[in-house]
Design an enzyme around this catalytic site. Structure first.
Site, PDB file in Angstrom:
ATOM      1  N   GLU A  67     -11.455   3.713   5.409  1.00 49.74           N
ATOM      2  CA  GLU A  67     -10.411   4.578   5.980  1.00 49.74           C
ATOM      3  C   GLU A  67     -11.150   5.683   6.742  1.00 49.74           C
ATOM      4  O   GLU A  67     -11.178   5.695   7.959  1.00 49.74           O
ATOM      5  CB  GLU A  67      -9.524   5.154   4.870  1.00 49.74           C
ATOM      6  CG  GLU A  67      -8.432   6.098   5.382  1.00 49.74           C
ATOM      7  CD  GLU A  67      -7.645   6.788   4.255  1.00 49.74           C
ATOM      8  OE1 GLU A  67      -8.127   6.817   3.102  1.00 49.74           O
ATOM      9  OE2 GLU A  67      -6.554   7.326   4.551  1.00 49.74           O
ATOM     10  N   ASP A 117       1.545   3.839   2.817  1.00 50.73           N
ATOM     11  CA  ASP A 117       0.614   4.805   2.222  1.00 50.73           C
ATOM     12  C   ASP A 117       1.359   5.924   1.490  1.00 50.73           C
ATOM     13  O   ASP A 117       1.706   5.760   0.333  1.00 50.73           O
ATOM     14  CB  ASP A 117      -0.335   5.371   3.289  1.00 50.73           C
ATOM     15  CG  ASP A 117      -1.728   5.671   2.748  1.00 50.73           C
ATOM     16  OD1 ASP A 117      -2.000   5.298   1.598  1.00 50.73           O
ATOM     17  OD2 ASP A 117      -2.541   6.259   3.487  1.00 50.73           O
ATOM     18  N   ASP A 118       1.591   7.054   2.172  1.00 52.82           N
ATOM     19  CA  ASP A 118       2.273   8.203   1.567  1.00 52.82           C
ATOM     20  C   ASP A 118       3.409   8.613   2.495  1.00 52.82           C
ATOM     21  O   ASP A 118       3.292   9.585   3.259  1.00 52.82           O
ATOM     22  CB  ASP A 118       1.278   9.360   1.391  1.00 52.82           C
ATOM     23  CG  ASP A 118       0.086   8.946   0.547  1.00 52.82           C
ATOM     24  OD1 ASP A 118       0.177   9.050  -0.687  1.00 52.82           O
ATOM     25  OD2 ASP A 118      -0.916   8.492   1.126  1.00 52.82           O
ATOM     26  N   HIS A 156      -9.345   1.195  -1.842  1.00 51.37           N
ATOM     27  CA  HIS A 156      -9.402   1.835  -0.532  1.00 51.37           C
ATOM     28  C   HIS A 156     -10.851   1.752  -0.036  1.00 51.37           C
ATOM     29  O   HIS A 156     -11.784   2.010  -0.796  1.00 51.37           O
ATOM     30  CB  HIS A 156      -9.031   3.316  -0.624  1.00 51.37           C
ATOM     31  CG  HIS A 156      -7.559   3.578  -0.730  1.00 51.37           C
ATOM     32  ND1 HIS A 156      -6.797   3.037  -1.712  1.00 51.37           N
ATOM     33  CD2 HIS A 156      -6.729   4.331   0.038  1.00 51.37           C
ATOM     34  CE1 HIS A 156      -5.539   3.446  -1.549  1.00 51.37           C
ATOM     35  NE2 HIS A 156      -5.471   4.233  -0.500  1.00 51.37           N
ATOM     36  N   HIS A 202       0.865  -1.196   0.000  1.00 50.56           N
ATOM     37  CA  HIS A 202       0.000   0.000   0.000  1.00 50.56           C
ATOM     38  C   HIS A 202       0.893   1.235   0.000  1.00 50.56           C
ATOM     39  O   HIS A 202       1.286   1.735   1.049  1.00 50.56           O
ATOM     40  CB  HIS A 202      -0.917  -0.041   1.228  1.00 50.56           C
ATOM     41  CG  HIS A 202      -1.921   1.079   1.275  1.00 50.56           C
ATOM     42  ND1 HIS A 202      -3.033   1.055   2.087  1.00 50.56           N
ATOM     43  CD2 HIS A 202      -1.987   2.265   0.612  1.00 50.56           C
ATOM     44  CE1 HIS A 202      -3.729   2.170   1.931  1.00 50.56           C
ATOM     45  NE2 HIS A 202      -3.104   2.929   1.046  1.00 50.56           N
ATOM     46  N   HIS A 249       1.494   4.902  -2.386  1.00 50.20           N
ATOM     47  CA  HIS A 249       1.208   5.806  -3.499  1.00 50.20           C
ATOM     48  C   HIS A 249       2.511   6.471  -3.911  1.00 50.20           C
ATOM     49  O   HIS A 249       3.121   7.182  -3.098  1.00 50.20           O
ATOM     50  CB  HIS A 249       0.203   6.872  -3.076  1.00 50.20           C
ATOM     51  CG  HIS A 249      -1.081   6.297  -2.525  1.00 50.20           C
ATOM     52  ND1 HIS A 249      -2.209   6.124  -3.297  1.00 50.20           N
ATOM     53  CD2 HIS A 249      -1.397   5.821  -1.294  1.00 50.20           C
ATOM     54  CE1 HIS A 249      -3.171   5.586  -2.563  1.00 50.20           C
ATOM     55  NE2 HIS A 249      -2.701   5.392  -1.337  1.00 50.20           N
TER      56      HIS A 249
HETATM   57  N1  HPA Z   1      -6.602   7.533   1.030  1.00 55.12           N
HETATM   58  C1  HPA Z   1      -7.214   7.900  -0.077  1.00 55.12           C
HETATM   59  N2  HPA Z   1      -6.554   8.374  -1.117  1.00 55.12           N
HETATM   60  C2  HPA Z   1      -5.239   8.494  -1.054  1.00 55.12           C
HETATM   61  C3  HPA Z   1      -4.557   8.126   0.080  1.00 55.12           C
HETATM   62  C4  HPA Z   1      -5.281   7.607   1.175  1.00 55.12           C
HETATM   63  O1  HPA Z   1      -4.746   7.243   2.232  1.00 55.12           O
HETATM   64  N3  HPA Z   1      -3.257   8.384  -0.186  1.00 55.12           N
HETATM   65  C5  HPA Z   1      -3.170   8.869  -1.440  1.00 55.12           C
HETATM   66  N4  HPA Z   1      -4.374   8.935  -1.962  1.00 55.12           N
HETATM   67 ZN    ZN Z   2      -3.679   4.822   0.394  1.00 53.06          ZN
END
Ligand code: HPA
Ligand code: ZN
Length: 334
Positions: A192, A270-271, A189, A9, A11
């Site tokens: 969240e 994630d990021d 996704h 996971h 991006h």
């Molecule tokens: N959630 C939704 N979109 C996203 C995320 C996330 O954590 N990171 C980058 N785009």
């Molecule tokens: Zn994500």
């Protein structure tokens, strides 16, 4: 020897480090609302998912050339190799680039340049996930995916991301049917910021094979039972959840509960350049906050191996490395 890690996971746009953003802005003559680290760094204080997405998709403006996309990807892979990552399934958001006039070819060929050299350069195998914005029409996503497949790019899976609440999985049934008909794998996704119901719909309507995040599933006991029974993979990103305030603090994170329930949970980043850490940092943070046993850490890693889109032989190879890593010392002790 640290445990071999598997990233599921991530991006790519969320790996742009602040200094690289400013360097590329200057080189490409792009005017961002911030020109110095002193201006930029205070923006990394997020109140929710949208406040983060606003910064993320402003900063990507600095990516213009094929080499920019290759270099973004290469920098991520170099950092991942340092963390001990052996396999990475990374996603990109084509809509973030097409809408500002960057040709598809520049984006995907740039990313592929780096991925195609990754085994040789970094000893990391990879898969590529084309993610689509759920706050844009499904027709746009299908059109873009069609164009990417027609161009012959090596894409392994589709995903769904961006603003979640108000954009349920049901809007994207047609995209996932199309992707499946083309032999692509499917992640999404869900859960969240959005409700547990979105997780159920991502499974029932989109036939997603993995759920990205999914932490709000715990609000629904029937869903939890199903996740355990079917061993549905949830790719959880603890530092992201703290920074986007989906959990109040790391110590409140449901990860230990998920492990105890027998959910197929794994830990990812994630990021990472936005949320204070890469996959190793996420592992270190949860291992120390929850005093996780070596067995728990090994379980998280084995779950990631099993939940990957690797073939059975590659999974078996990684599994044996995890067992070896466990006998020789794990991340927790490093
Ligand atoms: N959630 C939704 N979109 C996203 C995320 C996330 O954590 N990171 C980058 N785009
Ligand atoms: Zn994500």
């Amino acid at each position: 020897m640290p445990l071999p890690l598997v990233e599921l996971h991530l991006h790519l746009e969320g790996t742009l480090e602040p200094d690289f953003i400013l360097e590329r802005a200057a080189a490409n003559d792009i005017e961002l609302p911030w020109t110095t680290l002193e201006d930029l760094l205070p923006r990394y204080e997020f109140t929710d998912l949208q406040s983060f997405l606003d910064l993320l998709y402003t900063n990507v403006e600095v990516l213009r050339s094929r080499e920019d996309f290759a270099e973004m990807t290469r920098r991520y892979l170099r950092r991942a190799a340092k963390a001990g990552v052996k396999h990475a399934e990374v996603s990109f958001d084509i809509q973030a680039h097409i809408r500002r006039g960057v040709p598809m070819d520049v984006v995907v060929r740039g990313i592929r340049d780096a991925l195609d050299a990754s085994v040789e350069e970094f000893d990391i195998t990879t898969k590529l996930i084309a993610s689509f914005w759920r706050d844009r029409p499904v027709e746009e996503a299908i059109e873009l995916l069609t164009a990417m497949l027609d161009a012959g790019y090596a894409i392994d899976a589709v995903g769904l991301d961006s603003a979640e609440v108000g954009y349920p999985p049901s809007l994207f049934v047609e995209l996932y049917e199309f992707a499946r008909s083309k032999g692509l794998r499917a992640v999404a996704h869900a859960g969240e910021e959005g409700p547990a119901n979105y997780v159920r719909d991502a499974l029932d309507l989109l036939h997603a094979e993995r759920i990205d995040h999914g932490i709000r599933s715990l609000e629904d006991d029937d869903l939890v039972q199903r996740l355990v029974r079917d061993q549905v993979p949830l790719t959880v990103c603890p530092l992201s959840n703290v920074r986007l305030r989906t959990v109040p603090a790391l110590s409140d994170h449901p990860l230990p509960r998920m492990l105890a329930l027998g959910i197929n949970v794994s830990v990812h980043s994630d990021d990472p350049s936005y949320f204070g850490g890469y996959i190793d940092d996420n592992f270190d943070a949860v291992a120390s906050t929850f005093n996780l046993s070596e067995e728990d850490v090994g379980r998280l890693t084995l779950n990631a191996v099993d939940s990957s889109f690797l073939d059975p032989e590659a999974k078996a190879r990684l599994r044996s490395q995890v067992r070896l890593g466990n006998t020789q010392g794990s991340l927790v002790e490093d």
